[in-house]
Design a protein around this motif. Sequence first.
Motif, PDB file in Angstrom:
ATOM      1  N   ASP A 171      45.153 -32.883  -8.438  1.00  0.00           N
ATOM      2  CA  ASP A 171      46.564 -33.258  -9.327  1.00  0.00           C
ATOM      3  C   ASP A 171      47.222 -33.795  -7.441  1.00  0.00           C
ATOM      4  O   ASP A 171      47.105 -32.868  -6.101  1.00  0.00           O
ATOM      5  N   LEU A 172      47.889 -35.097  -7.391  1.00  0.00           N
ATOM      6  CA  LEU A 172      48.945 -35.187  -6.685  1.00  0.00           C
ATOM      7  C   LEU A 172      49.996 -35.099  -6.420  1.00  0.00           C
ATOM      8  O   LEU A 172      51.082 -34.844  -7.724  1.00  0.00           O
ATOM      9  N   VAL A 173      50.790 -33.889  -5.780  1.00  0.00           N
ATOM     10  CA  VAL A 173      52.194 -32.769  -6.072  1.00  0.00           C
ATOM     11  C   VAL A 173      52.906 -32.673  -4.823  1.00  0.00           C
ATOM     12  O   VAL A 173      52.561 -33.984  -3.376  1.00  0.00           O
ATOM     13  N   ARG A 174      54.129 -32.602  -4.918  1.00  0.00           N
ATOM     14  CA  ARG A 174      55.272 -32.260  -3.788  1.00  0.00           C
ATOM     15  C   ARG A 174      55.111 -31.189  -3.093  1.00  0.00           C
ATOM     16  O   ARG A 174      55.702 -30.262  -3.941  1.00  0.00           O
ATOM     17  N   VAL A 175      54.248 -30.922  -2.061  1.00  0.00           N
ATOM     18  CA  VAL A 175      54.956 -30.168  -1.439  1.00  0.00           C
ATOM     19  C   VAL A 175      56.201 -30.023  -0.485  1.00  0.00           C
ATOM     20  O   VAL A 175      55.041 -30.448   0.688  1.00  0.00           O
ATOM     21  N   ARG A 176      56.616 -29.128   0.369  1.00  0.00           N
ATOM     22  CA  ARG A 176      57.883 -29.667   1.115  1.00  0.00           C
ATOM     23  C   ARG A 176      57.937 -30.606   1.784  1.00  0.00           C
ATOM     24  O   ARG A 176      57.299 -31.214   2.781  1.00  0.00           O
ATOM     25  N   ASP A 177      58.306 -31.498   0.706  1.00  0.00           N
ATOM     26  CA  ASP A 177      58.706 -33.261   1.001  1.00  0.00           C
ATOM     27  C   ASP A 177      57.170 -33.858   1.662  1.00  0.00           C
ATOM     28  O   ASP A 177      58.125 -35.011   2.136  1.00  0.00           O
ATOM     29  N   ARG A 178      56.629 -33.547   1.561  1.00  0.00           N
ATOM     30  CA  ARG A 178      54.966 -34.481   1.207  1.00  0.00           C
ATOM     31  C   ARG A 178      54.233 -34.420   0.044  1.00  0.00           C
ATOM     32  O   ARG A 178      54.333 -33.508  -0.384  1.00  0.00           O
ATOM     33  N   ASP A 179      53.769 -35.509  -0.560  1.00  0.00           N
ATOM     34  CA  ASP A 179      52.827 -35.832  -0.856  1.00  0.00           C
ATOM     35  C   ASP A 179      51.474 -35.417  -0.697  1.00  0.00           C
ATOM     36  O   ASP A 179      50.755 -36.013  -0.004  1.00  0.00           O
ATOM     37  N   VAL A 180      50.785 -34.411  -1.539  1.00  0.00           N
ATOM     38  CA  VAL A 180      49.481 -33.715  -1.514  1.00  0.00           C
ATOM     39  C   VAL A 180      48.219 -34.029  -2.066  1.00  0.00           C
ATOM     40  O   VAL A 180      49.610 -33.485  -3.815  1.00  0.00           O
ATOM     41  N   PHE A 181      47.307 -33.574  -2.033  1.00  0.00           N
ATOM     42  CA  PHE A 181      46.456 -33.793  -3.371  1.00  0.00           C
ATOM     43  C   PHE A 181      45.711 -31.574  -3.556  1.00  0.00           C
ATOM     44  O   PHE A 181      45.655 -31.247  -2.002  1.00  0.00           O
ATOM     45  N   THR A 182      45.989 -31.516  -4.060  1.00  0.00           N
ATOM     46  CA  THR A 182      46.336 -30.363  -4.709  1.00  0.00           C
ATOM     47  C   THR A 182      43.659 -30.137  -3.524  1.00  0.00           C
ATOM     48  O   THR A 182      43.265 -30.848  -4.466  1.00  0.00           O
ATOM     49  N   ALA A 183      43.565 -28.738  -3.443  1.00  0.00           N
ATOM     50  CA  ALA A 183      42.737 -28.069  -3.228  1.00  0.00           C
ATOM     51  C   ALA A 183      41.908 -28.230  -4.541  1.00  0.00           C
ATOM     52  O   ALA A 183      40.322 -28.944  -4.599  1.00  0.00           O
ATOM     53  N   VAL A 184      42.268 -27.398  -5.745  1.00  0.00           N
ATOM     54  CA  VAL A 184      41.937 -27.337  -6.903  1.00  0.00           C
ATOM     55  C   VAL A 184      41.697 -28.529  -7.933  1.00  0.00           C
ATOM     56  O   VAL A 184      42.739 -29.297  -7.800  1.00  0.00           O
ATOM     57  N   SER A 185      40.619 -28.510  -8.533  1.00  0.00           N
ATOM     58  CA  SER A 185      40.462 -29.705  -9.597  1.00  0.00           C
ATOM     59  C   SER A 185      41.299 -29.289 -10.180  1.00  0.00           C
ATOM     60  O   SER A 185      40.573 -28.105 -11.504  1.00  0.00           O
ATOM     61  N   ARG A 186      42.146 -29.839 -11.903  1.00  0.00           N
ATOM     62  CA  ARG A 186      42.526 -29.305 -12.740  1.00  0.00           C
ATOM     63  C   ARG A 186      42.568 -29.944 -14.346  1.00  0.00           C
ATOM     64  O   ARG A 186      42.338 -31.030 -14.288  1.00  0.00           O
TER      65      ARG A 186
ATOM     66  N   TYR B 131      52.224 -30.380 -25.914  1.00  0.00           N
ATOM     67  CA  TYR B 131      52.616 -29.948 -24.216  1.00  0.00           C
ATOM     68  C   TYR B 131      52.952 -30.828 -23.129  1.00  0.00           C
ATOM     69  O   TYR B 131      51.206 -31.361 -23.185  1.00  0.00           O
ATOM     70  N   THR B 132      53.522 -30.165 -22.889  1.00  0.00           N
ATOM     71  CA  THR B 132      53.055 -30.699 -21.051  1.00  0.00           C
ATOM     72  C   THR B 132      53.914 -29.863 -20.559  1.00  0.00           C
ATOM     73  O   THR B 132      54.283 -28.749 -20.700  1.00  0.00           O
ATOM     74  N   TYR B 133      53.450 -29.805 -19.213  1.00  0.00           N
ATOM     75  CA  TYR B 133      53.343 -28.600 -18.006  1.00  0.00           C
ATOM     76  C   TYR B 133      53.898 -29.354 -16.779  1.00  0.00           C
ATOM     77  O   TYR B 133      53.345 -29.830 -16.034  1.00  0.00           O
ATOM     78  N   ARG B 134      55.066 -28.662 -16.198  1.00  0.00           N
ATOM     79  CA  ARG B 134      55.323 -29.044 -14.673  1.00  0.00           C
ATOM     80  C   ARG B 134      55.319 -28.783 -13.812  1.00  0.00           C
ATOM     81  O   ARG B 134      56.072 -27.309 -14.128  1.00  0.00           O
ATOM     82  N   TYR B 135      54.631 -28.981 -12.894  1.00  0.00           N
ATOM     83  CA  TYR B 135      54.777 -27.847 -11.192  1.00  0.00           C
ATOM     84  C   TYR B 135      54.872 -28.855 -10.200  1.00  0.00           C
ATOM     85  O   TYR B 135      54.039 -29.858 -10.447  1.00  0.00           O
ATOM     86  N   LEU B 136      54.901 -28.330  -9.689  1.00  0.00           N
ATOM     87  CA  LEU B 136      55.362 -29.510  -7.871  1.00  0.00           C
ATOM     88  C   LEU B 136      55.734 -30.500  -8.829  1.00  0.00           C
ATOM     89  O   LEU B 136      54.998 -31.762  -7.649  1.00  0.00           O
ATOM     90  N   ASP B 137      56.994 -31.005  -9.355  1.00  0.00           N
ATOM     91  CA  ASP B 137      56.954 -32.534  -9.162  1.00  0.00           C
ATOM     92  C   ASP B 137      55.883 -32.972 -10.125  1.00  0.00           C
ATOM     93  O   ASP B 137      56.009 -33.885 -10.232  1.00  0.00           O
ATOM     94  N   THR B 138      54.805 -32.770 -10.831  1.00  0.00           N
ATOM     95  CA  THR B 138      54.253 -33.283 -11.571  1.00  0.00           C
ATOM     96  C   THR B 138      54.146 -33.022 -12.775  1.00  0.00           C
ATOM     97  O   THR B 138      54.322 -31.378 -12.868  1.00  0.00           O
ATOM     98  N   ARG B 139      54.075 -33.962 -13.581  1.00  0.00           N
ATOM     99  CA  ARG B 139      54.093 -33.603 -15.443  1.00  0.00           C
ATOM    100  C   ARG B 139      52.330 -33.403 -15.584  1.00  0.00           C
ATOM    101  O   ARG B 139      51.995 -34.685 -15.289  1.00  0.00           O
ATOM    102  N   LEU B 140      51.547 -32.448 -15.916  1.00  0.00           N
ATOM    103  CA  LEU B 140      50.299 -32.476 -16.918  1.00  0.00           C
ATOM    104  C   LEU B 140      50.758 -32.888 -18.716  1.00  0.00           C
ATOM    105  O   LEU B 140      51.486 -32.209 -19.141  1.00  0.00           O
ATOM    106  N   PHE B 141      49.877 -33.886 -19.027  1.00  0.00           N
ATOM    107  CA  PHE B 141      49.810 -33.210 -20.522  1.00  0.00           C
ATOM    108  C   PHE B 141      49.054 -33.183 -20.968  1.00  0.00           C
ATOM    109  O   PHE B 141      47.690 -32.839 -20.256  1.00  0.00           O
ATOM    110  N   ALA B 142      49.222 -32.261 -21.987  1.00  0.00           N
ATOM    111  CA  ALA B 142      48.122 -31.255 -22.020  1.00  0.00           C
ATOM    112  C   ALA B 142      46.429 -32.322 -23.741  1.00  0.00           C
ATOM    113  O   ALA B 142      47.517 -32.605 -23.560  1.00  0.00           O
ATOM    114  N   ILE B 143      45.726 -31.194 -22.854  1.00  0.00           N
ATOM    115  CA  ILE B 143      44.396 -32.158 -23.744  1.00  0.00           C
ATOM    116  C   ILE B 143      44.400 -30.882 -25.092  1.00  0.00           C
ATOM    117  O   ILE B 143      44.623 -29.827 -24.781  1.00  0.00           O
TER     118      ILE B 143
END
Length: 506
Positions: free
Chosen positions: A92-107, A115-127
């Motif tokens: 996921d491309l997320v926002r950490v401390r004002d920077r856009d970064v890719f997570t090391a883990v795949s999700r 349902y959706t889940y929002r973390y680090l300014d990113t909303r994921l949409f549930a399968i």
Amino acid sequence: MKPRQRKQYFRNMKRSDDSEREKRRKRWRLIQELGEQRIPYLSPADPGFQELWDSSYAGLALRQCSVLPDGLHERVQSALITLQRRGCLLRDLVRVRDRDVFTAVSRALVGQPGYTYRYLDTRLFAIPWHCEGEEGQKDENGKPCCDSDLRDACKAFWELNQFFCSDVRPQTNARGVKRSRSDTENSEDTPGEGMCEESVKDRLLEEKQEKEKKEEEEEDSSQGCSHSSPLSSTPPPNVGRLVQFNITLINYMDPTVMTQLKEEPYYGMGKMAVGWHHDENLVPLSPVAVYSYSCPAEPKNEGVTEKDGQGQSKDKEKETETEGEGTCKEELKEEREGLEKEEVQKEKACWRVGLKVAWDIHTPGLALPLQSGDCYYMTDDLNRTHQHCVLAGDMARFSSTHRVVQCCTRTLDYIQKRCSEALENLQTDPEKNTKSLKSLLPSTLQHTEDIHNEVEFEWLRQYWFQGRRYARFCSWWNKPMEQMEKDWKEMERMLNPYSASVHRLG
Ligand SMILES: O=C(O)CCC(=O)C(=O)O
Ligand SMILES: [Fe+2]
């Protein structure tokens, strides 16, 4: 989007920027206080580990792999591998401390339909996952939204979820008893031992902020929940303390592929797959349940396994050499140091979850190794008062992290109702085939503007950016998102000052 609307939206965002700045300030203060030193942390082999767990990490519970019902490990593990093989797990491309970064883990997010889940300014949409006996969700053509492989996989997560819902309650109670005891022990007004005044201030400040946030969330959810849910086959979370996990965020990482992992900075715990964090946007005080599965790397990594084999045979040679040596003091010391190092290496080969008390550099951290198939729970207020991280081991690893998200503002049902609310201000003249606004009251127009922004920023943009990538596996979101875009366009016209003044829209 018009500048005035943007300004309003960003004004709302400013609050979260301020708390980000505050966090950065606190982090900086802690790092300064820490200097070059490392804070101690304990692992199971260390004396005092259990005492530390009981006194400072009581909300954490480990459930060893043997507690799962027959066959569930196999079903869940094969489901995880299906998601991985089908390419559903994405960084996921997320926002950490004002920077856009890719997570090391795949999700991937799997859960209750809509349902959706929002973390680090990113909303994921549930399968969507599918319940026992249920045929599965259908799209508008009566076709299932996923193929049967994926459907079976999602069903396994639902089954695991059912197990967690039934298992986490007794755990929470057992821990609850323990916790209240240690709470009383720690509930003096004066700072606990080893806690500097600054940390106490930090804690108080944090608690104050958390309290405000919680009040806001409660306000939020009471507003959101005033709509009755058509997904009401889904029981509301936490009814009568019965936990209803409603989504799982699945993680995957192979450390032989992700080689640029950051070192854990405060304790020297090793390489982190997921950095220190609280799980965000959950129902306050709700638990989190995690299933951990470490497995041999995928076939493409077989070469690496071979290399490991060679490494081991070299170690054996060394061992034989050492055995033949004399036993003077120096050599004994070296040997002991070597063994200790080996112990640390062995421990670091295992995937671990790291825990620390938030904003506290005096309480030792805790590193809990996880064998494949082990589960752990974070209960009570552990997620609020503590942070956790995930420390990478040698093997590839999946985790399925079950959570209770706010059903009131994080679901398709909620946002569809918001759209209807805004569109209620529209009336149609069937004879002239025109649409006009019912009310031009500033408060009504403001309400439309707020909803228009929410739909655009919180849903449409997030979907086009992150959510749409699942469309090739699962069609569940296609139709509702198309409709939402239509509603958004209608609102855009409603907010057009020219249309509004002449009352003609369609
Ligand atoms: O993989 C784990 O054990 C936990 C992952 C985690 O903390 C998260 O996804 O928020
Ligand atoms: Fe987490």
